[in-house]
Design a protein around this motif. Structure first.
Motif, PDB file in Angstrom:
ATOM      1  N   GLN A 170       1.957  16.944-112.231  1.00 41.42           N
ATOM      2  CA  GLN A 170       1.168  17.240-113.431  1.00 41.42           C
ATOM      3  C   GLN A 170       0.694  15.959-114.117  1.00 41.42           C
ATOM      4  OE1 GLN A 170       3.360  19.882-115.990  1.00 41.42           O
ATOM      5  NE2 GLN A 170       3.633  21.427-114.425  1.00 41.42           N
ATOM      6  N   MET A 171       1.570  14.938-114.180  1.00 40.77           N
ATOM      7  CA  MET A 171       1.163  13.662-114.790  1.00 40.77           C
ATOM      8  C   MET A 171       0.063  13.002-113.978  1.00 40.77           C
ATOM      9  SD  MET A 171       1.698  11.653-117.340  1.00 40.77           S
ATOM     10  CE  MET A 171       1.245   9.970-117.788  1.00 40.77           C
ATOM     11  N   GLN A 172       0.197  13.018-112.649  1.00 34.97           N
ATOM     12  CA  GLN A 172      -0.844  12.434-111.806  1.00 34.97           C
ATOM     13  C   GLN A 172      -2.160  13.172-111.989  1.00 34.97           C
ATOM     14  OE1 GLN A 172      -0.638  13.893-107.885  1.00 34.97           O
ATOM     15  NE2 GLN A 172      -2.760  13.371-107.644  1.00 34.97           N
ATOM     16  N   ASP A 173      -2.126  14.495-112.046  1.00 37.66           N
ATOM     17  CA  ASP A 173      -3.351  15.282-112.216  1.00 37.66           C
ATOM     18  C   ASP A 173      -3.999  15.001-113.571  1.00 37.66           C
ATOM     19  OD1 ASP A 173      -4.436  18.322-113.179  1.00 37.66           O
ATOM     20  OD2 ASP A 173      -5.067  17.627-111.212  1.00 37.66           O
TER      21      ASP A 173
ATOM     22  N   SER B 169       3.160   8.586 -99.485  1.00 36.29           N
ATOM     23  CA  SER B 169       3.084  10.056 -99.527  1.00 36.29           C
ATOM     24  C   SER B 169       1.767  10.487-100.149  1.00 36.29           C
ATOM     25  CB  SER B 169       4.254  10.620-100.343  1.00 36.29           C
ATOM     26  OG  SER B 169       4.115  12.013-100.504  1.00 36.29           O
ATOM     27  N   ARG B 170       1.137  11.485 -99.561  1.00 32.89           N
ATOM     28  CA  ARG B 170      -0.116  12.012-100.100  1.00 32.89           C
ATOM     29  C   ARG B 170       0.114  13.183-101.051  1.00 32.89           C
ATOM     30  NH1 ARG B 170      -4.837  10.542 -98.101  1.00 32.89           N
ATOM     31  NH2 ARG B 170      -5.763  12.495 -98.809  1.00 32.89           N
ATOM     32  N   ASN B 171       1.231  13.885-100.878  1.00 31.80           N
ATOM     33  CA  ASN B 171       1.475  15.082-101.692  1.00 31.80           C
ATOM     34  C   ASN B 171       2.624  14.916-102.663  1.00 31.80           C
ATOM     35  OD1 ASN B 171      -0.571  16.535-100.299  1.00 31.80           O
ATOM     36  ND2 ASN B 171       0.852  16.906 -98.615  1.00 31.80           N
ATOM     37  N   GLY B 172       3.200  13.708-102.758  1.00 33.82           N
ATOM     38  CA  GLY B 172       4.297  13.499-103.689  1.00 33.82           C
ATOM     39  C   GLY B 172       5.605  14.071-103.155  1.00 33.82           C
ATOM     40  N   GLY B 173       6.638  13.919-103.938  1.00 32.39           N
ATOM     41  CA  GLY B 173       7.941  14.420-103.546  1.00 32.39           C
ATOM     42  C   GLY B 173       8.989  14.046-104.572  1.00 32.39           C
ATOM     43  N   SER B 174      10.250  14.106-104.202  1.00 30.01           N
ATOM     44  CA  SER B 174      11.338  13.771-105.108  1.00 30.01           C
ATOM     45  C   SER B 174      12.543  13.326-104.293  1.00 30.01           C
ATOM     46  CB  SER B 174      11.696  14.968-105.995  1.00 30.01           C
ATOM     47  OG  SER B 174      12.105  16.061-105.197  1.00 30.01           O
TER      48      SER B 174
ATOM     49  N   TYR C  98       7.943  11.791-107.631  1.00 29.56           N
ATOM     50  CA  TYR C  98       6.920  10.766-107.496  1.00 29.56           C
ATOM     51  C   TYR C  98       5.618  11.375-106.992  1.00 29.56           C
ATOM     52  CZ  TYR C  98       8.534  11.023-102.635  1.00 29.56           C
ATOM     53  OH  TYR C  98       8.878  11.458-101.401  1.00 29.56           O
ATOM     54  N   ALA C  99       4.511  10.704-107.364  1.00 27.67           N
ATOM     55  CA  ALA C  99       3.170  11.087-106.924  1.00 27.67           C
ATOM     56  C   ALA C  99       2.318   9.826-106.953  1.00 27.67           C
ATOM     57  CB  ALA C  99       2.579  12.193-107.810  1.00 27.67           C
ATOM     58  N   ARG C 100       1.110   9.916-106.414  1.00 32.92           N
ATOM     59  CA  ARG C 100       0.233   8.748-106.283  1.00 32.92           C
ATOM     60  C   ARG C 100      -1.175   9.111-106.702  1.00 32.92           C
ATOM     61  NH1 ARG C 100       0.781   3.196-105.721  1.00 32.92           N
ATOM     62  NH2 ARG C 100      -0.802   2.317-104.342  1.00 32.92           N
ATOM     63  N   THR C 101      -1.756   8.344-107.627  1.00 37.91           N
ATOM     64  CA  THR C 101      -3.134   8.599-108.046  1.00 37.91           C
ATOM     65  C   THR C 101      -4.103   7.999-107.037  1.00 37.91           C
ATOM     66  OG1 THR C 101      -3.302   6.562-109.346  1.00 37.91           O
ATOM     67  CG2 THR C 101      -2.439   8.518-110.460  1.00 37.91           C
ATOM     68  N   GLY C 102      -5.331   8.548-107.035  1.00 36.46           N
ATOM     69  CA  GLY C 102      -6.384   7.985-106.195  1.00 36.46           C
ATOM     70  C   GLY C 102      -6.298   8.362-104.735  1.00 36.46           C
ATOM     71  N   GLN C 103      -5.417   9.273-104.339  1.00 40.39           N
ATOM     72  CA  GLN C 103      -5.244   9.623-102.934  1.00 40.39           C
ATOM     73  C   GLN C 103      -6.409  10.441-102.398  1.00 40.39           C
ATOM     74  OE1 GLN C 103      -2.951   7.349-102.260  1.00 40.39           O
ATOM     75  NE2 GLN C 103      -1.880   8.727-100.899  1.00 40.39           N
ATOM     76  N   LYS C 104      -7.068  11.222-103.284  1.00 41.67           N
ATOM     77  CA  LYS C 104      -8.148  12.102-102.845  1.00 41.67           C
ATOM     78  C   LYS C 104      -9.510  11.595-103.293  1.00 41.67           C
ATOM     79  CE  LYS C 104      -5.126  16.154-102.891  1.00 41.67           C
ATOM     80  NZ  LYS C 104      -4.912  17.521-103.411  1.00 41.67           N
ATOM     81  N   GLY C 105      -9.610  10.349-103.695  1.00 38.74           N
ATOM     82  CA  GLY C 105     -10.898   9.776-104.065  1.00 38.74           C
ATOM     83  C   GLY C 105     -11.349  10.114-105.459  1.00 38.74           C
ATOM     84  N   GLY C 106     -10.550  10.812-106.258  1.00 36.54           N
ATOM     85  CA  GLY C 106     -10.960  11.186-107.601  1.00 36.54           C
ATOM     86  C   GLY C 106     -10.706  10.108-108.634  1.00 36.54           C
ATOM     87  N   MET C 107     -10.013   9.032-108.257  1.00 38.24           N
ATOM     88  CA  MET C 107      -9.673   7.983-109.217  1.00 38.24           C
ATOM     89  C   MET C 107      -9.631   6.659-108.466  1.00 38.24           C
ATOM     90  SD  MET C 107      -6.378   7.898-111.738  1.00 38.24           S
ATOM     91  CE  MET C 107      -5.979   6.485-112.776  1.00 38.24           C
ATOM     92  N   LYS C 108     -10.245   5.621-109.007  1.00 40.16           N
ATOM     93  CA  LYS C 108     -10.331   4.336-108.311  1.00 40.16           C
ATOM     94  C   LYS C 108      -9.031   3.556-108.380  1.00 40.16           C
ATOM     95  CE  LYS C 108     -15.320   4.015-109.207  1.00 40.16           C
ATOM     96  NZ  LYS C 108     -16.391   3.264-109.869  1.00 40.16           N
ATOM     97  N   LEU C 109      -8.228   3.782-109.417  1.00 39.38           N
ATOM     98  CA  LEU C 109      -6.996   3.024-109.600  1.00 39.38           C
ATOM     99  C   LEU C 109      -5.843   3.740-108.898  1.00 39.38           C
ATOM    100  CD1 LEU C 109      -7.376   2.102-113.376  1.00 39.38           C
ATOM    101  CD2 LEU C 109      -7.972   0.730-111.387  1.00 39.38           C
TER     102      LEU C 109
END
Length: 716
Positions: free
Chosen positions: A57-60, A245-250, A265-276
């Motif tokens: 949710q935080m990443q989104d 990881s592309r889909n996050g996890g714990s 954990y999750a990662r921003t920018g994995q799907k091209g929606g965010m440059k950072l």
């Protein structure tokens, strides 16, 4: 061997009692260990799932917020006042208006090609060179997003706050209508934006569970998190896992402070929606995450201990009572064997076997030896039956207690998990809907009630498609669901899309929806997060309209004209009718500006545009290209003379004196007319037609101005 010195055999009743007690104790301890291991694993799995959901949710929220800021930037650089950059006061007012609508913009400024700030919010840094700043250098080339960094030039000029100023930079080149670089528009997004997102994410729980949201930059620097971690570098298993990881996890890990945490954990920018690219971590101390389990563990141990004590006492009492008649018979036999003939054999009526034994012993005085063997045989049978019945009783009691303990533990755990999940969903900022594989609603939170109008008690159990999907879209929705259930492919699931939703009162509203699914043993569970984007679309339409409108005269601008001329020529070809294009300007307009000033010149252009619109039909297009250049598109003409007649009417209207605020001026216009014959000039395009009208206007000026000249195809 002397029988008096032989050791006495063990007491059977004591052995039976001891065996039953030990069996009950071992069984009780085993059950407690099994229950403890099961509940421990279940509690850890639940806590890891919660942390993973919070990290997602935080990443989104970060990606959605940054996407909205990039839309702000693109719309701003397209505004006419920014692209011309001639009126500093107007540019500053536009920037201040955006800052007031989005307070997280600490500074917005327009820098000239040499790096000097031309205009900025509240006038900060105007005239200061930012040529060396990365956002300016990269923003000259294309859109740029700069990572989290401290404030340099603005640190002493902005209003002091409890935390040091930190920014995320956005920049883009600003070009005029001819594609020349006018400057670079820079936006400093305050880091309080990310802190507010984290605060809203944790607000539903009131942070009663010691949950920390941590954002880590690509160089392992913590840019958001607990105060003692911010601006420091960390290297944890969750940070490394988030990068791959592309889909996050714990996971469960030990942090540098020596404490164990459950970390999602999750990662921003994995799907091209965010440059950072940031690693988003949400952690909770293991002691807090498993607090409910510890409490449950204490209860299980207490209940198990009490149950074990009760069973031990009960087994002891029952065993002693069961073997008491045998003890009485044994004592009597020992005394008779010792030669005491006055001791009678007791007659026992409590159990059939013992009754039979005691009755037989009374009559065995003469045949003591033979009956003694029979007694041994009966005694052995009796002990076996006692053991069997005791074992069955123990198994029944153990199974019953185990079932009761398991049911109680499962019920408590399910109630606590359901309460926690319901609290999070009920206080979420977005509407949340869950549906089963048949499309029936199984969850509907308060935001869904507010957004879609359906009360929760009316929505539960109904077909989701009938509630929120417009009728003309339901067939496509049903086909998409059938395809996903068949082969697992879908353009909607696991993507964020914009579409129309159906409200309770029947009207449609635009929403942004993110749909996910969970594979369950009984099928799929589909979950959706929705929020209203009406204001965003309205702002987007408003900015698009502004981009197609001339600011001074409110006429269509060059861009709008470039769209409408090809459309008009296409309609002329379909209808086999003529189309005429006027290209005109004001004769001697520069002299009006020099004599009366630019304000009078602007007032004259506004009045000229008004008269020009009144001289043509509502279906015709009047546009301002630049300065005093105007164009008119006339459609549905029958002959060339119709166009020339309208041009003469326009000239007559323009010759009337113009009453301005401080003066009265007389002015004329030169009009170049290009007529498009679709059946004869089929190869002529919009650019050729505009060039034909332009050359005809300059011919009118050469021939004395204040006249109409007709262009020719051969002139192009």
């Amino acid at each position: 061997m002397n029988k008096k010195n032989a050791p006495s055999p063990p007491n059977l009743s004591s052995l039976i009692t001891l065996g039953v007690v030990i069996t009950v104790l071992i069984t009780t301890v085993s059950v407690l260990i099994l229950v403890d291991q099961f509940t421990r694993g279940y509690a850890r799995s639940e806590s890891e799932t919660r942390m993973k959901q919070l990290a997602w949710q935080m990443q989104d929220a970060l990606e959605r917020g940054m996407s909205e800021r990039e839309i702000d930037l693109r719309l701003l650089v397209q505004r006419p006042s920014i692209r011309t950059a001639t009126d500093v006061t107007r540019v500053r007012r536009v920037l201040n208006e955006l800052q007031s609508n989005v307070p997280h913009y600490a500074w917005i400024g327009l820098a000239q090609p040499d790096g000097a700030v031309l205009a900025a919010t509240n006038g900060l840094l105007e005239g200061v060179s930012v040529a060396e700043r990365p956002w300016f250098q990269e923003g000259q080339k294309s859109e740029y997003t700069g990572d989290y960094h401290p404030a340099l030039l603005l640190s002493k000029k902005l209003q002091p706050q409890s935390d040091p100023w930190r920014f995320v930079d956005l920049a883009a080149p600003v070009q005029d209508a001819d594609g020349h670089l006018v400057g670079v528009l820079g936006m400093h997004l305050s880091w309080s934006w990310a802190r507010d997102i984290a605060a809203k994410l944790l607000d539903p729980t009131g942070n009663r569970y010691d949950v920390d949201v941590i954002i880590v930059r690509d160089d392992d620097t913590v840019i958001l998190g607990p105060r003692n971690l911010e601006e420091t570098k960390i290297d944890t298993a969750s940070v490394r896992a988030a990068r791959t990881s592309r889909n996050g996890g714990s996971l469960l890990e030990t942090w540098p402070d020596g404490q164990r945490y459950v970390t999602g954990y999750a990662r921003t920018g994995q799907k091209g929606g965010m440059k950072l690219n940031w690693s988003v971590l949400v952690r909770q101390p293991e002691s807090v995450a498993l607090a409910a389990f510890r409490d449950l563990e204490r209860r299980v141990i207490l209940v198990g201990t009490l149950s074990g004590v009760v069973l031990v006492v009960l087994a002891y009492v029952l065993t002693r009572r069961l073997v008491a008649p045998i003890n009485a018979l044994s004592a009597a036999l020992e005394q008779r064997a010792a030669g005491r003939s006055d001791v009678s054999i007791p007659r026992v009526d409590s159990y059939r076997e013992i009754h039979l034994l005691s009755s037989t012993l009374v009559n065995m005085v003469a045949r003591e030896e033979s009956y003694l063997r029979e007694v041994r045989s009966l005694n052995e049978g009796l002990e076996q039956r006692v053991a069997e019945r005791t074992s069955r009783l123990h198994e029944t009691a153990t199974a019953l207690q185990q079932a009761l303990d398991q049911q109680q533990a499962n019920q408590i755990q399910l109630e606590e998990s359901a309460a926690e999940l319901r609290a999070i969903l009920e206080n979420a900022q977005d509407a949340f809907i869950a549906a089963d594989e048949q499309g029936r609603v199984v969850e509907w939170n308060r935001q869904a009630e507010l957004l879609l109008g359906w009360p929760r008690d009316q929505a539960m159990g109904r077909d989701m498609a009938e509630l929120i999907i417009p009728p003309d879209m339901r067939a496509a929705h049903n086909r998409g669901m059938a395809q996903f259930l068949e082969d697992g492919t879908s353009v909607v699931i696991n993507n964020r899309i914009e579409l129309q939703a159906l409200h309770y009162d029947g009207h449609e509203l635009p929403i942004e929806i993110t749909v996910g699914h969970v594979k369950r043993q009984s099928g799929h569970l589909f979950i959706a997060f929705l929020h209203d984007i009406t204001e965003r679309l309205a702002f987007r339409d408003q900015m698009r309209e502004l981009a197609l409108t001339d600011v001074l005269t409110s006429l269509p601008n060059r861009r709008a004209f470039s769209d409408r001329l090809p459309e008009g020529m296409m309609r002329a070809r379909r209808a086999h009718q003529l189309l005429a294009l006027f290209f005109m300007d004001l004769d001697g307009f520069k002299g009006i500006n020099d004599r009366y000033g630019h304000e009078a010149g602007d007032e004259l252009l506004v009045e000229f545009a008004r008269r020009l619109q009144q001289s043509v039909r509502d279906v015709d297009t009047v546009a301002r290209l630049a300065g005093d250049e105007f164009v008119v598109i006339l459609e549905n003409l029958q002959s060339q003379e119709d166009a020339l007649m309208v041009a003469e009417k326009v000239l007559h209207t323009i010759r009337e004196p113009f009453q301005l605020t401080h003066s009265t001026v007389n002015i004329s216009s030169s009009i170049g007319v290009a007529v498009y014959h679709p059946d004869l000039d089929g190869e002529v395009g919009p650019e050729e037609l505009l060039a034909m009208a332009d050359k005809a206007m300059y011919a009118a000026k050469r021939l004395g101005k204040n006249r109409v000249e007709l262009g020719k195809v051969s002139d192009v």
